[in-house]
Write a protein that holds these residues in place. Structure first.
Motif, PDB file in Angstrom:
ATOM      1  N   TRP A  60       0.865  -1.177   0.000  1.00 45.50           N
ATOM      2  CA  TRP A  60       0.000   0.000   0.000  1.00 45.50           C
ATOM      3  C   TRP A  60       0.896   1.220   0.000  1.00 45.50           C
ATOM      4  CZ3 TRP A  60      -2.937   1.739   4.975  1.00 45.50           C
ATOM      5  CH2 TRP A  60      -3.754   2.835   4.692  1.00 45.50           C
ATOM      6  N   TRP A  74      -3.548   0.060  -2.940  1.00 44.23           N
ATOM      7  CA  TRP A  74      -3.027  -1.267  -2.618  1.00 44.23           C
ATOM      8  C   TRP A  74      -2.714  -2.006  -3.918  1.00 44.23           C
ATOM      9  CZ3 TRP A  74      -1.520  -3.646   1.700  1.00 44.23           C
ATOM     10  CH2 TRP A  74      -1.979  -3.199   2.936  1.00 44.23           C
ATOM     11  N   CYS A  94      -6.508  -6.607   3.545  1.00 38.76           N
ATOM     12  CA  CYS A  94      -6.013  -5.274   3.215  1.00 38.76           C
ATOM     13  C   CYS A  94      -6.924  -4.186   3.790  1.00 38.76           C
ATOM     14  CB  CYS A  94      -5.857  -5.116   1.710  1.00 38.76           C
ATOM     15  SG  CYS A  94      -4.571  -6.202   1.031  1.00 38.76           S
TER      16      CYS A  94
END
Length: 192
Positions: free
Chosen positions: A38, A135, A148
C-alpha cells in the motif's frame, strides 16, 4: 515482606490491564494474507504472506489467518470476528471491517473503503472523500481484500497523523493530476 508487596502490586496491575479478546484463542474470521503493498505518498505498507505488516520497513503488527492482529511483542491488538466485528483488548469494539468497507466504533457508516481497484478512500466528516493511495496485490480473493481493508483500518490513523506532520501526502515532484504519476508507478521503492 518487600518482595511480597512488589509481587502483589504486579499481580494487581496485571489484573487491571485489559486482556485479549474473549475469542482470541479460538480465533475469528478466516483471512488470506497476501503479499501486498500500500503506497500512501511517502508511507509504504508491506504485508508479507507470513503475516508481518511493515510501515516504512518497521514492523507494526502481524495478521494471522485466524483474524488475530498482534504487535511485535505478540500482545493482542485486535480480533476480527466472523461477522466483521473488530474487537480489541478487553473486548473493546474497534469497529466493523468487511471486504470493501470499514467503520469505526459503533458507527454504521463507513469511514474507509478499499475499492476493487485497490484505491483507498477515506470519507470525511463533511461528506467529502480523500484518496489515501493504492493497494497492489489485494485483489486475488475476497479474503485477501478483507485483510487489506483490515490493515488499512488499523494503520490509517497513524499514516494520516504522520502525513499531517509532514504537511503533504505526496513527495515533491510526484502526485495526482496532469503530468503526475499514479501511485505505485514511476519513482519509489521497488516492490519486494
Amino acid at each position: 515482606m518487600m518482595r511480597r508487596l512488589i509481587l502483589a502490586s504486579a499481580l494487581l496491575l496485571g489484573a487491571c490491564a485489559p486482556g485479549a479478546p474473549a475469542n482470541w484463542a479460538r480465533g475469528g474470521a478466516m483471512l488470506d494474507v497476501p503479499r501486498a503493498r500500500w503506497v500512501v505518498g511517502v508511507a509504504v505498507v508491506d504485508v508479507y504472506p507470513d503475516g508481518r505488516v511493515m510501515l516504512n520497513d518497521s514492523q507494526e503488527m502481524t495478521v494471522d489467518r485466524g483474524g488475530r492482529v498482534y504487535d511485535p511483542n505478540n500482545d493482542p491488538i485486535a480480533l476480527l470476528e466472523p461477522g466483521g466485528k473488530l474487537v480489541g483488548p478487553g473486548d473493546k469494539l474497534l469497529g466493523n471491517v468487511g471486504i470493501l468497507h470499514a467503520s469505526q466504533g459503533e458507527d454504521s457508516e463507513a469511514w474507509l473503503s478499499v475499492m476493487p481497484t485497490g484505491e483507498v478512500v477515506r470519507y470525511e466528516d463533511d461528506g467529502g472523500r480523500s484518496s489515501l493511495g493504492v493497494w497492489i496485490g489485494c485483489n486475488q480473493t475476497y479474503l485477501q481484500h478483507q485483510t487489506c481493508t483490515l490493515v488499512s483500518h488499523l494503520l490509517t490513523p497513524r499514516i494520516v497523523a504522520q502525513t499531517r506532520n509532514t504537511n503533504t501526502l505526496m513527495p515533491n515532484g510526484l502526485g495526482y493530476g496532469p503530468g503526475g504519476y499514479m501511485p505505485g508507478m514511476g519513482f519509489g521503492l521497488p516492490y519486494r
